[in-house]
Scaffold this motif. Sequence first.
Motif, mmCIF file in Angstrom:
data_model
loop_
_atom_site.group_PDB
_atom_site.id
_atom_site.type_symbol
_atom_site.label_atom_id
_atom_site.label_comp_id
_atom_site.label_asym_id
_atom_site.label_seq_id
_atom_site.Cartn_x
_atom_site.Cartn_y
_atom_site.Cartn_z
ATOM 1 N N ALA A 131 29.601 36.927 47.488
ATOM 2 C CA ALA A 131 30.264 38.157 47.916
ATOM 3 C C ALA A 131 29.468 39.302 47.293
ATOM 4 O O ALA A 131 28.916 39.146 46.205
ATOM 5 N N PRO A 132 29.394 40.459 47.966
ATOM 6 C CA PRO A 132 28.627 41.566 47.401
ATOM 7 C C PRO A 132 29.267 42.120 46.127
ATOM 8 O O PRO A 132 30.475 41.966 45.911
ATOM 9 N N PRO A 133 28.470 42.787 45.284
ATOM 10 C CA PRO A 133 28.997 43.319 44.033
ATOM 11 C C PRO A 133 30.240 44.192 44.207
ATOM 12 O O PRO A 133 31.150 44.146 43.373
ATOM 13 N N GLU A 134 30.302 44.977 45.286
ATOM 14 C CA GLU A 134 31.453 45.844 45.506
ATOM 15 C C GLU A 134 32.740 45.029 45.644
ATOM 16 O O GLU A 134 33.796 45.420 45.141
ATOM 17 N N ALA A 135 32.657 43.898 46.329
ATOM 18 C CA ALA A 135 33.837 43.036 46.515
ATOM 19 C C ALA A 135 34.233 42.367 45.204
ATOM 20 O O ALA A 135 35.417 42.287 44.863
ATOM 21 N N VAL A 136 33.251 41.880 44.453
ATOM 22 C CA VAL A 136 33.538 41.215 43.184
ATOM 23 C C VAL A 136 34.147 42.222 42.198
ATOM 24 O O VAL A 136 35.150 41.931 41.540
ATOM 25 N N TYR A 137 33.577 43.401 42.135
ATOM 26 C CA TYR A 137 34.088 44.450 41.247
ATOM 27 C C TYR A 137 35.514 44.833 41.650
ATOM 28 O O TYR A 137 36.384 44.997 40.795
ATOM 29 N N ARG A 138 35.762 44.967 42.952
ATOM 30 C CA ARG A 138 37.105 45.329 43.429
ATOM 31 C C ARG A 138 38.132 44.268 43.009
ATOM 32 O O ARG A 138 39.199 44.602 42.490
ATOM 33 N N VAL A 139 37.804 43.010 43.184
ATOM 34 C CA VAL A 139 38.728 41.948 42.777
ATOM 35 C C VAL A 139 38.877 41.956 41.256
ATOM 36 O O VAL A 139 39.984 41.811 40.733
ATOM 37 N N TRP A 140 37.781 42.137 40.537
ATOM 38 C CA TRP A 140 37.821 42.156 39.071
ATOM 39 C C TRP A 140 38.771 43.246 38.584
ATOM 40 O O TRP A 140 39.561 43.030 37.668
ATOM 41 N N ARG A 157 42.637 43.116 41.243
ATOM 42 C CA ARG A 157 43.442 41.892 41.384
ATOM 43 C C ARG A 157 43.389 41.060 40.103
ATOM 44 O O ARG A 157 43.513 39.838 40.122
ATOM 45 N N THR A 158 43.232 41.733 38.990
ATOM 46 C CA THR A 158 43.013 41.100 37.690
ATOM 47 C C THR A 158 44.071 40.056 37.349
ATOM 48 O O THR A 158 43.747 38.979 36.848
ATOM 49 N N GLY A 159 45.331 40.375 37.617
ATOM 50 C CA GLY A 159 46.416 39.457 37.277
ATOM 51 C C GLY A 159 46.307 38.111 37.970
ATOM 52 O O GLY A 159 46.883 37.124 37.507
ATOM 53 N N GLU A 160 45.534 38.034 39.044
ATOM 54 C CA GLU A 160 45.397 36.788 39.802
ATOM 55 C C GLU A 160 44.329 35.853 39.246
ATOM 56 O O GLU A 160 44.298 34.679 39.603
ATOM 57 N N TRP A 161 43.418 36.349 38.398
ATOM 58 C CA TRP A 161 42.320 35.491 37.948
ATOM 59 C C TRP A 161 42.030 35.587 36.442
ATOM 60 O O TRP A 161 41.257 34.785 35.914
ATOM 61 N N TRP A 162 42.640 36.511 35.720
ATOM 62 C CA TRP A 162 42.234 36.871 34.360
ATOM 63 C C TRP A 162 42.288 35.731 33.348
ATOM 64 O O TRP A 162 41.503 35.685 32.412
ATOM 65 N N ALA A 167 35.923 32.735 35.764
ATOM 66 C CA ALA A 167 34.827 33.173 36.649
ATOM 67 C C ALA A 167 34.933 32.460 37.993
ATOM 68 O O ALA A 167 34.714 33.076 39.043
ATOM 69 N N ASN A 168 35.294 31.189 37.980
ATOM 70 C CA ASN A 168 35.484 30.454 39.234
ATOM 71 C C ASN A 168 36.667 31.022 40.020
ATOM 72 O O ASN A 168 36.604 31.147 41.247
ATOM 73 N N GLN A 169 37.742 31.369 39.324
ATOM 74 C CA GLN A 169 38.911 31.957 39.988
ATOM 75 C C GLN A 169 38.552 33.311 40.595
ATOM 76 O O GLN A 169 38.970 33.631 41.719
ATOM 77 N N LEU A 170 37.785 34.122 39.884
ATOM 78 C CA LEU A 170 37.304 35.402 40.395
ATOM 79 C C LEU A 170 36.463 35.170 41.650
ATOM 80 O O LEU A 170 36.639 35.850 42.666
ATOM 81 N N ALA A 171 35.566 34.199 41.587
ATOM 82 C CA ALA A 171 34.704 33.888 42.740
ATOM 83 C C ALA A 171 35.533 33.473 43.954
ATOM 84 O O ALA A 171 35.279 33.943 45.063
ATOM 85 N N GLU A 172 36.521 32.616 43.749
ATOM 86 C CA GLU A 172 37.372 32.172 44.864
ATOM 87 C C GLU A 172 38.019 33.357 45.570
ATOM 88 O O GLU A 172 38.029 33.425 46.800
#
Length: 164
Positions: free
Chosen positions: A15-24, A27-32, A146-151
């Motif tokens: 996924a592009p950096p913009e998408a990864v940063y946006r999720v990071w 949507r932090t509570g979903e992968w932190w 990191a895997n959860q963030l990637a998903e």
Amino acid sequence: MPAQHELSITRFIDAPPEAVYRVWTERTGEWWCPRPWTTPVVEWDLKAGGRAFTVMRSPEGEDMPHDGIFLEVVPNEKIVFTNAFTAGWVPQMLSGEGCDFGMVAIMTFEAEGGGTRYTARVRHWDEEALKAHEAMGFHEGWGQVANQLAELAEAEVTAESQAA
């Protein structure tokens, strides 16, 4: 070259950096934290000196608050935070429980092909703190998140491309 007293993980995320940063950041509570733990509280002021507060909850319902500040925020590129201070640059006395050592975490989101090379580096004050963090399961835990963030980021990009 890793800094002295540094632990790190890296993942290629399709996924592009913009998408990864946006999720990071959004949507932090979903992968932190590693499942089945949850993150019911995320209070972030994403700017240098802004508060970086989370509460991680164990499956048994035990809450583990983590307070700190952001040192640097470059959207879509880099986030740096520390637990050495709380908001207002107040030095923090660490509790002696859980993550009771000072650290600085550096997250980078580097474009690589059509995706992102996500790297999380954590620098510790000394070898003792590094070993304590490693013994807590740094590689397994930070690798899992990191895997959860990637998903999440990859699913978001897939959903966007299917909608187009």
